[in-house]
Design a protein around this motif. Structure first.
Motif, PDB file in Angstrom:
ATOM      1  N   ASN A  38       0.853  -1.185   0.000  1.00 25.26           N
ATOM      2  CA  ASN A  38       0.000   0.000   0.000  1.00 25.26           C
ATOM      3  C   ASN A  38       0.893   1.242   0.000  1.00 25.26           C
ATOM      4  O   ASN A  38       1.753   1.385   0.877  1.00 25.26           O
ATOM      5  N   VAL A  39       0.693   2.125  -0.968  1.00 20.80           N
ATOM      6  CA  VAL A  39       1.593   3.257  -1.166  1.00 20.80           C
ATOM      7  C   VAL A  39       0.860   4.567  -0.882  1.00 20.80           C
ATOM      8  O   VAL A  39      -0.223   4.821  -1.425  1.00 20.80           O
ATOM      9  N   TYR A  40       1.485   5.386  -0.050  1.00 21.24           N
ATOM     10  CA  TYR A  40       0.921   6.675   0.355  1.00 21.24           C
ATOM     11  C   TYR A  40       1.433   7.790  -0.557  1.00 21.24           C
ATOM     12  O   TYR A  40       2.644   7.932  -0.761  1.00 21.24           O
ATOM     13  N   VAL A  41       0.518   8.570  -1.114  1.00 20.34           N
ATOM     14  CA  VAL A  41       0.861   9.790  -1.840  1.00 20.34           C
ATOM     15  C   VAL A  41       0.626  10.952  -0.874  1.00 20.34           C
ATOM     16  O   VAL A  41      -0.506  11.212  -0.473  1.00 20.34           O
ATOM     17  N   ASP A  42       1.674  11.628  -0.495  1.00 20.39           N
ATOM     18  CA  ASP A  42       1.610  12.624   0.574  1.00 20.39           C
ATOM     19  C   ASP A  42       1.054  13.955   0.070  1.00 20.39           C
ATOM     20  O   ASP A  42       1.769  14.958  -0.025  1.00 20.39           O
ATOM     21  N   GLU A  43      -0.222  13.939  -0.267  1.00 23.54           N
ATOM     22  CA  GLU A  43      -0.897  15.160  -0.700  1.00 23.54           C
ATOM     23  C   GLU A  43      -2.406  14.914  -0.716  1.00 23.54           C
ATOM     24  O   GLU A  43      -2.869  13.781  -0.595  1.00 23.54           O
ATOM     25  N   THR A  44      -3.153  15.981  -0.864  1.00 20.79           N
ATOM     26  CA  THR A  44      -4.602  15.863  -1.009  1.00 20.79           C
ATOM     27  C   THR A  44      -4.923  15.388  -2.411  1.00 20.79           C
ATOM     28  O   THR A  44      -4.486  15.983  -3.395  1.00 20.79           O
ATOM     29  N   LEU A  45      -5.661  14.289  -2.498  1.00 13.97           N
ATOM     30  CA  LEU A  45      -6.052  13.746  -3.792  1.00 13.97           C
ATOM     31  C   LEU A  45      -7.470  14.117  -4.182  1.00 13.97           C
ATOM     32  O   LEU A  45      -7.775  14.282  -5.366  1.00 13.97           O
ATOM     33  N   ILE A  46      -8.361  14.241  -3.183  1.00  9.17           N
ATOM     34  CA  ILE A  46      -9.790  14.375  -3.450  1.00  9.17           C
ATOM     35  C   ILE A  46     -10.382  15.543  -2.661  1.00  9.17           C
ATOM     36  O   ILE A  46     -10.054  15.761  -1.499  1.00  9.17           O
ATOM     37  N   ASP A  47     -11.277  16.286  -3.329  1.00  7.92           N
ATOM     38  CA  ASP A  47     -12.152  17.247  -2.657  1.00  7.92           C
ATOM     39  C   ASP A  47     -13.522  16.595  -2.512  1.00  7.92           C
ATOM     40  O   ASP A  47     -14.153  16.244  -3.512  1.00  7.92           O
ATOM     41  N   TYR A  48     -13.952  16.421  -1.278  1.00 10.44           N
ATOM     42  CA  TYR A  48     -15.172  15.675  -0.959  1.00 10.44           C
ATOM     43  C   TYR A  48     -16.291  16.642  -0.607  1.00 10.44           C
ATOM     44  O   TYR A  48     -16.156  17.441   0.325  1.00 10.44           O
ATOM     45  N   LEU A  49     -17.389  16.591  -1.351  1.00 14.63           N
ATOM     46  CA  LEU A  49     -18.523  17.462  -1.083  1.00 14.63           C
ATOM     47  C   LEU A  49     -19.167  17.076   0.242  1.00 14.63           C
ATOM     48  O   LEU A  49     -19.472  15.900   0.473  1.00 14.63           O
ATOM     49  N   SER A  50     -19.405  18.036   1.101  1.00 14.26           N
ATOM     50  CA  SER A  50     -19.779  17.739   2.484  1.00 14.26           C
ATOM     51  C   SER A  50     -21.141  17.087   2.636  1.00 14.26           C
ATOM     52  O   SER A  50     -21.390  16.407   3.632  1.00 14.26           O
ATOM     53  N   GLU A  51     -22.045  17.274   1.688  1.00 16.01           N
ATOM     54  CA  GLU A  51     -23.376  16.676   1.821  1.00 16.01           C
ATOM     55  C   GLU A  51     -23.546  15.551   0.812  1.00 16.01           C
ATOM     56  O   GLU A  51     -23.611  15.772  -0.390  1.00 16.01           O
ATOM     57  N   GLY A  52     -23.640  14.317   1.299  1.00 11.85           N
ATOM     58  CA  GLY A  52     -23.824  13.165   0.433  1.00 11.85           C
ATOM     59  C   GLY A  52     -24.799  12.198   1.046  1.00 11.85           C
ATOM     60  O   GLY A  52     -25.377  12.442   2.103  1.00 11.85           O
TER      61      GLY A  52
END
Length: 252
Positions: A190-204
């Motif tokens: 399992n490999v970690y990319v040290d950055e933000t990958l996703i912007d998650y919309l708060s209402e789902g």
């Protein structure tokens, strides 16, 4: 056609109000070795028309009735031909135009690991960051990591397709949590990319049904990590959630 590196799967139903940022983030990626699968549950609004107008290369649209979110995700998995799968829900988006490139680089440099993952920001409908995710993705991810909850957002959890199971449709709100656990059971690296990958919309869907989602997640935790250890962990979870809620309120 050669097998694409990524299958990006978006599940929708009447998502005309939220699908725009998702489509833009896919279309703007500088790394283009992907297929885009839009699995729609026979929307009655303009969702499908908006997707078609976006003119994303190598995109396929399936619009037909389904039996809920995870049934639709399973349809996406059945259609996927990429070596890795990414689930990008309507309203969510890649954090930057170079996100896929950074994930692809991590895959190449680590000899095609089972899982690549990173961080997630919580955004509002204007795409403004409103908070960090309440669980931070760890530098080292193992099967036991998920005993503490969904420490990696599903959208920021990129799995090799050959080890990804179908979702258990017995669960209506937390099958993605179990799906990640099973992927981890079969992943040797399992490999970690040290950055933000996703912007998650708060209402789902899960946010709107938080209590039901947490009850399902509790059942899954008990099954994979034991009932008594899960109960003890939840005492810590309660304190953790209170701290996060207070921090979030202060940030608004």
């Amino acid at each position: 056609m050669s097998t694409p590196l990524f299958s990006i799967i978006t599940v929708t139903y009447n998502a005309e109000a939220t699908i725009g940022p998702t489509l833009r983030s896919v279309r703007e990626q500088t790394f283009t070795d992907f297929e885009y699968l839009l699995i729609d549950g026979s929307s009655t609004d303009d969702t499908v028309a908006i997707v078609n107008e976006a003119a994303i290369g190598n995109a396929r649209v399936l619009s037909e009735p389904d039996n809920g979110l995870y049934d639709a995700m399973n349809k996406g998995l059945d259609l996927a031909t990429g070596r890795y799968v990414i689930f990008l829900n309507a309203g969510d988006s890649f954090h930057s135009p170079d996100t896929l490139m950074h994930i692809a680089r991590a895959i190449e440099e680590n000899n095609e690991p089972g899982i690549v993952y990173g961080q997630t920001d919580i955004v509002d409908s204007t795409r403004r960051k409103i908070a960090d995710r309440h669980l931070k993705a760890p530098d080292k991810l193992t099967l036991s990591s998920f005993a503490d909850g969904m420490v990696v957002c599903h959208q920021a959890f990129v799995a090799k397709r050959e080890l990804a199971p179908l979702f258990n449709t017995e669960y209506r709100f937390s099958a993605d949590y179990e799906w990640c656990i099973i992927c981890l059971q079969h992943s040797g690296c399992n490999v970690y990319v040290d950055e933000t990958l996703i912007d998650y919309l708060s209402e789902g869907v899960t946010t709107a049904n938080r209590r039901k989602s947490l009850l399902e997640r509790f059942r899954i935790m008990c099954y994979y990590y034991g009932t008594l250890p899960t109960i003890f962990r939840h005492l810590k979870f309660m304190a953790r959630f209170v701290r996060y809620r207070n921090k979030t309120k202060n940030a608004l």
